[in-house]
Design an enzyme around this catalytic site. Sequence first.
Site, PDB file in Angstrom:
ATOM      1  N   GLY A 114      -6.086   5.917 -23.608  1.00  0.00           N
ATOM      2  CA  GLY A 114      -4.936   5.040 -23.436  1.00  0.00           C
ATOM      3  C   GLY A 114      -4.010   5.108 -24.634  1.00  0.00           C
ATOM      4  N   TYR A 115      -3.215   6.149 -24.719  1.00  0.00           N
ATOM      5  CA  TYR A 115      -2.264   6.320 -25.830  1.00  0.00           C
ATOM      6  C   TYR A 115      -0.818   6.224 -25.324  1.00  0.00           C
ATOM      7  CZ  TYR A 115      -5.311   7.636 -29.791  1.00  0.00           C
ATOM      8  OH  TYR A 115      -6.199   7.628 -30.837  1.00  0.00           O
ATOM      9  N   THR A 120      -5.314  10.996 -18.103  1.00  0.00           N
ATOM     10  CA  THR A 120      -6.083  12.035 -17.412  1.00  0.00           C
ATOM     11  C   THR A 120      -7.397  11.489 -16.874  1.00  0.00           C
ATOM     12  OG1 THR A 120      -5.113  13.709 -18.846  1.00  0.00           O
ATOM     13  CG2 THR A 120      -7.124  14.313 -17.661  1.00  0.00           C
ATOM     14  N   GLU A 159      -8.338  15.986 -31.396  1.00  0.00           N
ATOM     15  CA  GLU A 159      -7.768  16.372 -30.108  1.00  0.00           C
ATOM     16  C   GLU A 159      -6.972  17.659 -30.235  1.00  0.00           C
ATOM     17  OE1 GLU A 159      -4.980  14.570 -26.502  1.00  0.00           O
ATOM     18  OE2 GLU A 159      -5.179  13.452 -28.369  1.00  0.00           O
TER      19      GLU A 159
END
Length: 402
Positions: free
Chosen positions: A129-130, A163, A247
Amino acid sequence: MDLALTEDDLAFRDEVRAFLDENLSDDLQEASRLTTGPFAEFQYGQRWYEKLASKGWSAPLWPAEYGGPGWTAIQRYIFDIECAAAGAPVPLVMGTRMVGPVLMHFGTPEQKQKYLPRILSGEDVWCQGYSEPGSGSDLASLKTRAVRDGDHYVVNGSKIWTTFAQHANRMFCLVRTSTEGKAQEGISFILIDDFKAPGITVDPIITMAGDHEVNQVFFEDLRVPVENLVGEENKGWTVAKYLLEFERGGDTYSPGLHASIRHLKAVAASEPGGGGEPLIQDPVFARRVAEAEAEIMALEVTEKKVMCEVAEGKTPGAAGSIMKVCGSESLQKTAELTAEAVAYYGAPHQKQARTVGSNVQPIGPDHALTALPRHLNHRAASIYAGSNEIQRNIVAKLVLGL
């Protein structure tokens, strides 16, 4: 940086190959072949993850003290190369590659004990949740609020491009807990345990490729225990940057890109060029393929250097941004060349034929089935995990001192 294979490395390579031969079934390989996005269709990716977990290989980057295999940098690279060459599906890695390393570094003993074993086993499926509508790579402008109410935060707002949120049962999330001071200073990093709880709505976003890969997530008065705060309140920016280094730089692009180049060459060898000869013999097209391959080889050297540094306990740092830019642009380039090679056979929308086990006869050769959808999906590669413009700014500041 010594990356010559030792006898132990060669023995490990043989062990990986034997595992792949025994466990990589035909339908899992087909799922990988039909994948157009960064991760395989969930049910097949999860099956493969569980097979890896049973071997103790689900978290290649994790140290042995947290249940990982404790591999060396070269062993991790051997594993990635062999999986890519064998056509293994890529499972969702939000847990192992993102929130897992964050918990190891910032989590409380209770958080580590609660979450890390469930990440390793695949019992928990995490989403990120960014990004938010209107924020994107500018995370400092996020507006999702978390207001303290006793021993809970009450969360309201929205996240986008999430995603596989439709499959997740947990989310790691950036929220605004203060509006005072600089924008970065009022952000906190929290864990949402029950992703099916009242107050959470997941709406699908169908991509240009026709896939349900991403979503928009809405929070309405969602209550999250304060004990799910990772790090200090209002200091989540530090946690977020640490996660983004993994990431962007904790993964390797080159093993998959080498497989893509091999596929591209095979496609170009079977498709006709303008004069009727195989396309790969066209000097202009062959030069473009060679340029793409040279860039991938250069990226491979950078990745190996970073892997060695991570093995010594360092974080990827600005090198993660370099790898992200080069890797995503190479991904786009190989996908574009493959779509160009199949030409008009890429035009038909064949979603049903791209389903594992489908008996729908594809239009055109099999290698054309995923060419255009993969090209369309990979257009997002230079945006997700922080746009490439952001990555170049990081490099300019931290490496070049501009």
